[in-house]
Design a protein around this motif. Sequence first.
Motif, PDB file in Angstrom:
ATOM      1  N   MET A   6       0.838  -1.217   0.000  1.00  0.00           N
ATOM      2  CA  MET A   6       0.000   0.000   0.000  1.00  0.00           C
ATOM      3  C   MET A   6       0.865   1.258   0.000  1.00  0.00           C
ATOM      4  O   MET A   6       1.816   1.355   0.771  1.00  0.00           O
ATOM      5  N   LEU A   7       0.494   2.183  -0.845  1.00  0.00           N
ATOM      6  CA  LEU A   7       1.209   3.457  -0.895  1.00  0.00           C
ATOM      7  C   LEU A   7       0.744   4.352   0.256  1.00  0.00           C
ATOM      8  O   LEU A   7      -0.416   4.291   0.674  1.00  0.00           O
ATOM      9  N   GLU A   8       1.663   5.180   0.740  1.00  0.00           N
ATOM     10  CA  GLU A   8       1.344   6.128   1.811  1.00  0.00           C
ATOM     11  C   GLU A   8       0.635   7.344   1.230  1.00  0.00           C
ATOM     12  O   GLU A   8       0.948   7.785   0.117  1.00  0.00           O
ATOM     13  N   LEU A   9      -0.296   7.906   2.014  1.00  0.00           N
ATOM     14  CA  LEU A   9      -1.017   9.086   1.546  1.00  0.00           C
ATOM     15  C   LEU A   9      -0.189  10.357   1.714  1.00  0.00           C
ATOM     16  O   LEU A   9      -0.294  11.286   0.920  1.00  0.00           O
TER      17      LEU A   9
ATOM     18  N   ASN B 268      -0.975   3.670  -8.551  1.00  0.00           N
ATOM     19  CA  ASN B 268       0.410   3.244  -8.366  1.00  0.00           C
ATOM     20  C   ASN B 268       1.269   4.016  -9.351  1.00  0.00           C
ATOM     21  O   ASN B 268       0.759   4.796 -10.163  1.00  0.00           O
ATOM     22  N   ASP B 269       2.563   3.801  -9.287  1.00  0.00           N
ATOM     23  CA  ASP B 269       3.502   4.323 -10.270  1.00  0.00           C
ATOM     24  C   ASP B 269       2.947   4.053 -11.669  1.00  0.00           C
ATOM     25  O   ASP B 269       2.539   2.933 -11.975  1.00  0.00           O
TER      26      ASP B 269
ATOM     27  N   LYS C  41      12.223   6.555  -6.269  1.00  0.00           N
ATOM     28  CA  LYS C  41      11.091   5.669  -6.585  1.00  0.00           C
ATOM     29  C   LYS C  41       9.862   6.043  -5.763  1.00  0.00           C
ATOM     30  O   LYS C  41       9.066   5.185  -5.360  1.00  0.00           O
ATOM     31  N   GLY C  42       9.711   7.336  -5.552  1.00  0.00           N
ATOM     32  CA  GLY C  42       8.589   7.843  -4.756  1.00  0.00           C
ATOM     33  C   GLY C  42       7.238   7.571  -5.370  1.00  0.00           C
ATOM     34  O   GLY C  42       6.228   7.522  -4.654  1.00  0.00           O
ATOM     35  N   ASP C  43       7.203   7.389  -6.711  1.00  0.00           N
ATOM     36  CA  ASP C  43       5.916   7.124  -7.362  1.00  0.00           C
ATOM     37  C   ASP C  43       5.375   5.741  -7.011  1.00  0.00           C
ATOM     38  O   ASP C  43       4.196   5.462  -7.265  1.00  0.00           O
ATOM     39  N   GLY C  44       6.196   4.899  -6.409  1.00  0.00           N
ATOM     40  CA  GLY C  44       5.733   3.607  -5.927  1.00  0.00           C
ATOM     41  C   GLY C  44       5.597   3.570  -4.417  1.00  0.00           C
ATOM     42  O   GLY C  44       5.355   2.499  -3.837  1.00  0.00           O
ATOM     43  N   LYS C  45       5.744   4.742  -3.769  1.00  0.00           N
ATOM     44  CA  LYS C  45       5.698   4.799  -2.304  1.00  0.00           C
ATOM     45  C   LYS C  45       4.628   5.751  -1.771  1.00  0.00           C
ATOM     46  O   LYS C  45       4.075   5.502  -0.701  1.00  0.00           O
ATOM     47  N   TYR C  46       4.374   6.853  -2.484  1.00  0.00           N
ATOM     48  CA  TYR C  46       3.444   7.874  -1.994  1.00  0.00           C
ATOM     49  C   TYR C  46       2.369   8.170  -3.037  1.00  0.00           C
ATOM     50  O   TYR C  46       2.676   8.394  -4.215  1.00  0.00           O
TER      51      TYR C  46
END
Length: 199
Positions: A1-4, A44-45, A125-130
Amino acid sequence: MLELCLNPEQVEAGCDEAGRGCLAGPVFAAAVILPKDFRCDLLNDSKQVKEKERYELRSIIEKEAVAWAVGIVDQTEIDKINILNASFLAMHRALDQLSIIPESLLIDGNRFKKYKEINHTCIIKGDGKYLPIAAASILAKTYRDDFMLNLHNEYPAYGWDSNKGYPTIKHRKAIEQFGATPYHRMTFTLLNKQLSLDF
């Protein structure tokens, strides 16, 4: 799950770009501020999402985001200032257009040029984290794809309907056969320079 969010107490914008590695066309960037109760399991990314789903996500993001905007830096500017600075400028242009001024920025990648006096955090790789960065990646990617599809009608030989300006074999062969268009980035290596040795 990505963080908001990274800073829950602040109005936070996510930023990402698309088209940095392309041989032709502009670099696009987006900035997105999502609501604090935003949920979307599909988001997601953009590279991890199928094309059809990217456009479905774009509709959701544009409808539900607190604010969003897209910035563009064309190939002429890229050749003048280089692609890294052009990526920063595209993000700045997106941020300039936001209807709400964010208090902090989440930037995809490891480098950024400070925007006004707003604090920023670079996330590899923030697009897969937030989620806000993922949302920005979806907007930047789909708006750039639309742009390149329109260009394809003008220059069909280069295959921009499928490669979107990236350096595929078909794209490079077309450059070799037909030359560069006004949309090509002339500071990029448009053709593979292969070294041949005579024995």
